[in-house]
Design a protein around this motif. Structure first.
Motif, PDB file in Angstrom:
ATOM      1  N   THR A  12     -11.152  -0.430  -2.260  1.00 21.91           N
ATOM      2  CA  THR A  12      -9.949   0.096  -1.608  1.00 21.91           C
ATOM      3  C   THR A  12      -9.400   1.344  -2.296  1.00 21.91           C
ATOM      4  O   THR A  12      -8.375   1.871  -1.885  1.00 21.91           O
ATOM      5  N   ARG A  13     -10.060   1.789  -3.337  1.00 19.77           N
ATOM      6  CA  ARG A  13      -9.574   3.009  -4.004  1.00 19.77           C
ATOM      7  C   ARG A  13      -9.920   4.223  -3.137  1.00 19.77           C
ATOM      8  O   ARG A  13     -11.085   4.462  -2.826  1.00 19.77           O
ATOM      9  N   VAL A  14      -8.903   4.963  -2.714  1.00 25.01           N
ATOM     10  CA  VAL A  14      -9.112   6.148  -1.879  1.00 25.01           C
ATOM     11  C   VAL A  14      -9.766   7.217  -2.743  1.00 25.01           C
ATOM     12  O   VAL A  14      -9.176   7.700  -3.712  1.00 25.01           O
ATOM     13  N   ARG A  15     -10.977   7.588  -2.416  1.00 26.83           N
ATOM     14  CA  ARG A  15     -11.725   8.571  -3.212  1.00 26.83           C
ATOM     15  C   ARG A  15     -11.594   9.967  -2.640  1.00 26.83           C
ATOM     16  O   ARG A  15     -11.427  10.936  -3.371  1.00 26.83           O
ATOM     17  N   ARG A  16     -11.688  10.087  -1.328  1.00 30.00           N
ATOM     18  CA  ARG A  16     -11.559  11.386  -0.670  1.00 30.00           C
ATOM     19  C   ARG A  16     -10.070  11.709  -0.564  1.00 30.00           C
ATOM     20  O   ARG A  16      -9.323  10.922   0.020  1.00 30.00           O
ATOM     21  N   GLU A  17      -9.625  12.847  -1.102  1.00 30.66           N
ATOM     22  CA  GLU A  17      -8.202  13.202  -1.154  1.00 30.66           C
ATOM     23  C   GLU A  17      -7.375  12.037  -1.745  1.00 30.66           C
ATOM     24  O   GLU A  17      -6.491  11.485  -1.088  1.00 30.66           O
ATOM     25  N   PRO A  18      -7.686  11.645  -2.994  1.00 33.67           N
ATOM     26  CA  PRO A  18      -7.047  10.455  -3.572  1.00 33.67           C
ATOM     27  C   PRO A  18      -5.526  10.537  -3.673  1.00 33.67           C
ATOM     28  O   PRO A  18      -4.850   9.505  -3.693  1.00 33.67           O
ATOM     29  N   HIS A  19      -4.969  11.790  -3.705  1.00 36.48           N
ATOM     30  CA  HIS A  19      -3.505  11.913  -3.792  1.00 36.48           C
ATOM     31  C   HIS A  19      -2.821  11.384  -2.529  1.00 36.48           C
ATOM     32  O   HIS A  19      -1.616  11.171  -2.515  1.00 36.48           O
ATOM     33  N   ARG A  20      -3.601  11.197  -1.460  1.00 37.02           N
ATOM     34  CA  ARG A  20      -3.004  10.655  -0.223  1.00 37.02           C
ATOM     35  C   ARG A  20      -3.035   9.132  -0.191  1.00 37.02           C
ATOM     36  O   ARG A  20      -2.513   8.517   0.727  1.00 37.02           O
ATOM     37  N   GLY A  21      -3.651   8.517  -1.161  1.00 34.27           N
ATOM     38  CA  GLY A  21      -3.743   7.055  -1.196  1.00 34.27           C
ATOM     39  C   GLY A  21      -2.437   6.420  -1.636  1.00 34.27           C
ATOM     40  O   GLY A  21      -1.720   6.958  -2.487  1.00 34.27           O
ATOM     41  N   ARG A  22      -2.099   5.298  -1.031  1.00 31.48           N
ATOM     42  CA  ARG A  22      -0.898   4.524  -1.388  1.00 31.48           C
ATOM     43  C   ARG A  22      -1.298   3.062  -1.460  1.00 31.48           C
ATOM     44  O   ARG A  22      -1.978   2.562  -0.571  1.00 31.48           O
ATOM     45  N   TYR A  23      -0.790   2.390  -2.504  1.00 26.34           N
ATOM     46  CA  TYR A  23      -1.170   0.983  -2.686  1.00 26.34           C
ATOM     47  C   TYR A  23       0.046   0.068  -2.799  1.00 26.34           C
ATOM     48  O   TYR A  23      -0.110  -1.111  -3.076  1.00 26.34           O
ATOM     49  N   ASP A  24       1.250   0.617  -2.586  1.00 26.86           N
ATOM     50  CA  ASP A  24       2.458  -0.204  -2.720  1.00 26.86           C
ATOM     51  C   ASP A  24       2.754  -0.940  -1.405  1.00 26.86           C
ATOM     52  O   ASP A  24       2.392  -0.487  -0.317  1.00 26.86           O
ATOM     53  N   ARG A  25       3.426  -2.071  -1.538  1.00 25.27           N
ATOM     54  CA  ARG A  25       3.721  -2.934  -0.376  1.00 25.27           C
ATOM     55  C   ARG A  25       4.617  -2.217   0.625  1.00 25.27           C
ATOM     56  O   ARG A  25       4.454  -2.347   1.824  1.00 25.27           O
ATOM     57  N   GLU A  26       5.613  -1.483   0.109  1.00 23.81           N
ATOM     58  CA  GLU A  26       6.591  -0.839   0.991  1.00 23.81           C
ATOM     59  C   GLU A  26       5.887   0.088   1.998  1.00 23.81           C
ATOM     60  O   GLU A  26       6.154   0.054   3.202  1.00 23.81           O
ATOM     61  N   THR A  27       4.967   0.901   1.484  1.00 23.30           N
ATOM     62  CA  THR A  27       4.252   1.831   2.362  1.00 23.30           C
ATOM     63  C   THR A  27       3.342   1.074   3.318  1.00 23.30           C
ATOM     64  O   THR A  27       3.313   1.361   4.524  1.00 23.30           O
ATOM     65  N   LEU A  28       2.612   0.107   2.785  1.00 24.26           N
ATOM     66  CA  LEU A  28       1.689  -0.668   3.628  1.00 24.26           C
ATOM     67  C   LEU A  28       2.452  -1.369   4.755  1.00 24.26           C
ATOM     68  O   LEU A  28       2.084  -1.262   5.934  1.00 24.26           O
ATOM     69  N   PHE A  29       3.532  -2.061   4.403  1.00 25.40           N
ATOM     70  CA  PHE A  29       4.284  -2.814   5.410  1.00 25.40           C
ATOM     71  C   PHE A  29       4.877  -1.873   6.465  1.00 25.40           C
ATOM     72  O   PHE A  29       4.908  -2.203   7.647  1.00 25.40           O
ATOM     73  N   ALA A  30       5.362  -0.714   6.030  1.00 28.42           N
ATOM     74  CA  ALA A  30       5.961   0.230   6.984  1.00 28.42           C
ATOM     75  C   ALA A  30       4.917   0.683   8.003  1.00 28.42           C
ATOM     76  O   ALA A  30       5.204   0.801   9.202  1.00 28.42           O
ATOM     77  N   ILE A  31       3.701   0.919   7.555  1.00 27.10           N
ATOM     78  CA  ILE A  31       2.633   1.352   8.472  1.00 27.10           C
ATOM     79  C   ILE A  31       2.264   0.214   9.434  1.00 27.10           C
ATOM     80  O   ILE A  31       2.132   0.414  10.641  1.00 27.10           O
ATOM     81  N   LEU A  32       2.141  -0.993   8.903  1.00 24.85           N
ATOM     82  CA  LEU A  32       1.773  -2.121   9.760  1.00 24.85           C
ATOM     83  C   LEU A  32       2.885  -2.413  10.772  1.00 24.85           C
ATOM     84  O   LEU A  32       2.617  -2.660  11.950  1.00 24.85           O
ATOM     85  N   ASP A  33       4.128  -2.357  10.313  1.00 23.81           N
ATOM     86  CA  ASP A  33       5.247  -2.737  11.188  1.00 23.81           C
ATOM     87  C   ASP A  33       5.525  -1.680  12.258  1.00 23.81           C
ATOM     88  O   ASP A  33       6.159  -1.979  13.269  1.00 23.81           O
ATOM     89  N   ALA A  34       5.056  -0.470  12.033  1.00 19.65           N
ATOM     90  CA  ALA A  34       5.270   0.593  13.021  1.00 19.65           C
ATOM     91  C   ALA A  34       4.240   0.538  14.142  1.00 19.65           C
ATOM     92  O   ALA A  34       4.325   1.294  15.103  1.00 19.65           O
ATOM     93  N   GLY A  35       3.270  -0.346  14.017  1.00 16.12           N
ATOM     94  CA  GLY A  35       2.207  -0.379  15.024  1.00 16.12           C
ATOM     95  C   GLY A  35       2.073  -1.747  15.651  1.00 16.12           C
ATOM     96  O   GLY A  35       2.326  -2.767  15.016  1.00 16.12           O
ATOM     97  N   HIS A  36       1.690  -1.761  16.897  1.00 18.08           N
ATOM     98  CA  HIS A  36       1.413  -3.039  17.575  1.00 18.08           C
ATOM     99  C   HIS A  36      -0.089  -3.235  17.726  1.00 18.08           C
ATOM    100  O   HIS A  36      -0.533  -4.176  18.373  1.00 18.08           O
ATOM    101  N   LEU A  37      -0.848  -2.323  17.154  1.00 24.05           N
ATOM    102  CA  LEU A  37      -2.272  -2.257  17.485  1.00 24.05           C
ATOM    103  C   LEU A  37      -3.114  -2.040  16.235  1.00 24.05           C
ATOM    104  O   LEU A  37      -2.758  -1.235  15.375  1.00 24.05           O
ATOM    105  N   CYS A  38      -4.232  -2.782  16.175  1.00 22.81           N
ATOM    106  CA  CYS A  38      -5.168  -2.558  15.076  1.00 22.81           C
ATOM    107  C   CYS A  38      -6.591  -2.521  15.632  1.00 22.81           C
ATOM    108  O   CYS A  38      -6.814  -2.834  16.807  1.00 22.81           O
ATOM    109  N   HIS A  39      -7.524  -2.102  14.814  1.00 28.74           N
ATOM    110  CA  HIS A  39      -8.949  -2.158  15.163  1.00 28.74           C
ATOM    111  C   HIS A  39      -9.631  -3.071  14.149  1.00 28.74           C
ATOM    112  O   HIS A  39      -9.507  -2.844  12.937  1.00 28.74           O
ATOM    113  N   VAL A  40     -10.320  -4.089  14.654  1.00 29.26           N
ATOM    114  CA  VAL A  40     -10.981  -5.068  13.793  1.00 29.26           C
ATOM    115  C   VAL A  40     -12.483  -4.799  13.799  1.00 29.26           C
ATOM    116  O   VAL A  40     -13.124  -4.845  14.846  1.00 29.26           O
ATOM    117  N   ALA A  41     -13.033  -4.500  12.626  1.00 32.93           N
ATOM    118  CA  ALA A  41     -14.479  -4.287  12.495  1.00 32.93           C
ATOM    119  C   ALA A  41     -15.107  -5.536  11.893  1.00 32.93           C
ATOM    120  O   ALA A  41     -14.577  -6.117  10.938  1.00 32.93           O
TER     121      ALA A  41
END
Ligand SMILES: Cc1cc2nc3c(=O)[nH]c(=O)nc-3n(C[C@H](O)[C@H](O)[C@H](O)COP(=O)(O)OP(=O)(O)OC[C@H]3O[C@@H](n4cnc5c(N)ncnc54)[C@H](O)[C@@H]3O)c2cc1C
Length: 215
Positions: A12-41
């Protein structure tokens, strides 16, 4: 926001443009809660599939649901490894050079294995889903009956192995291109609520409908 927080696993370590990576709960939850849709692979004997579906978050889990007949849900309920992505496109970034065009976005990628919910937890999770779509709705809509509930699979995925990536801002042009006579900037994009379309309102207009597109 703790940009310094470490990735939860090597993959899960963002390697390409690593400065854009975020691993904190606040950011993750905000992204998940803003969407009603996901893609499952997921993979099965036919190959690798990536299927869009509705999702919602409760605490430390992402939930999906659907018909017991869904291949995706059957494979996932069987304990297969999955990778789930949630993406918000925030703008088209137009640079002076073709090469430096980009997009602004917020996205999250989660790895893991789904867990199937038993009958009792299933009803509660589906109620939470309805509440997330429209607060108060679960008290108004007819509840799922035994047959509907039995025909529905609800799965949840722990958010233990997740990363987010965010791009904001304007184009990053090369120094020597800054003087080119070319429009440069961002064409912002947003998913926004529009005017509700009424089919029936026998008891008036609920609060969540009245507030839908009032900002
Ligand atoms: C709307 C949008 C448009 C994009 N357009 C392009 C494009 O045109 N070309 C391009 O190369 N890339 C694009 N990206 C970025 C792309 O998602 C990848 O981050 C990038 O391609 C690097 O991929 P990688 O496999 O080398 O990632 P790596 O950095 O090797 O990924 C390592 C781990 O970091 C995490 N990760 C990587 N990318 C993301 C992400 N986007 N969101 C959350 N977690 C992530 C995952 O856990 C992944 O396993 C776009 C992203 C979005 C959301």
């Amino acid at each position: 926001m703790s940009q310094e927080s470490a990735p939860p696993s090597p993959r899960t370590r963002v390697r390409r443009e690593p400065h854009r990576g975020r691993y904190d709960r606040e950011t993750l939850f905000a992204i998940l809660d803003a969407g009603h849709l996901c893609h499952v692979a997921f993979a099965d004997e036919q190959g690798i599939h990536c299927i869009p579906t509705a999702c919602w978050r409760e605490g430390e889990h992402l939930y999906v649901h659907g018909s017991n007949g869904s291949r995706m849900l059957k494979v996932a309920a069987g304990g297969a490894q999955v990778c789930v992505a949630i993406t918000h496109l925030d703008g088209l970034v137009l640079a002076r050079s073709a090469f430096n065009h980009s997009m602004n976005y917020r996205s999250a990628v989660i790895y893991g294995r789904f867990e199937a919910l038993d009958h009792d937890r299933k009803a509660a999770a589906l109620e939470a889903f309805l509440e997330q779509l429209a607060p108060g709705r679960s008290r108004e809509a007819r509840p799922g009956n035994a047959q509907e509930l039995a025909a529905t699979t609800v799965l949840r995925l722990a958010l233990a192995e997740a990363a987010a990536k965010i791009r904001t801002g304007g184009p990053n042009d090369d120094e020597e291109d800054l003087g080119l006579p070319v429009w440069a900037g961002v064409l912002p994009l947003a998913l926004r609520p529009l005017e509700p379309v009424v089919q029936a309102a026998p008891t008036g207009t609920p609060e969540y409908v009245r507030r839908w597109n009032t900002g």
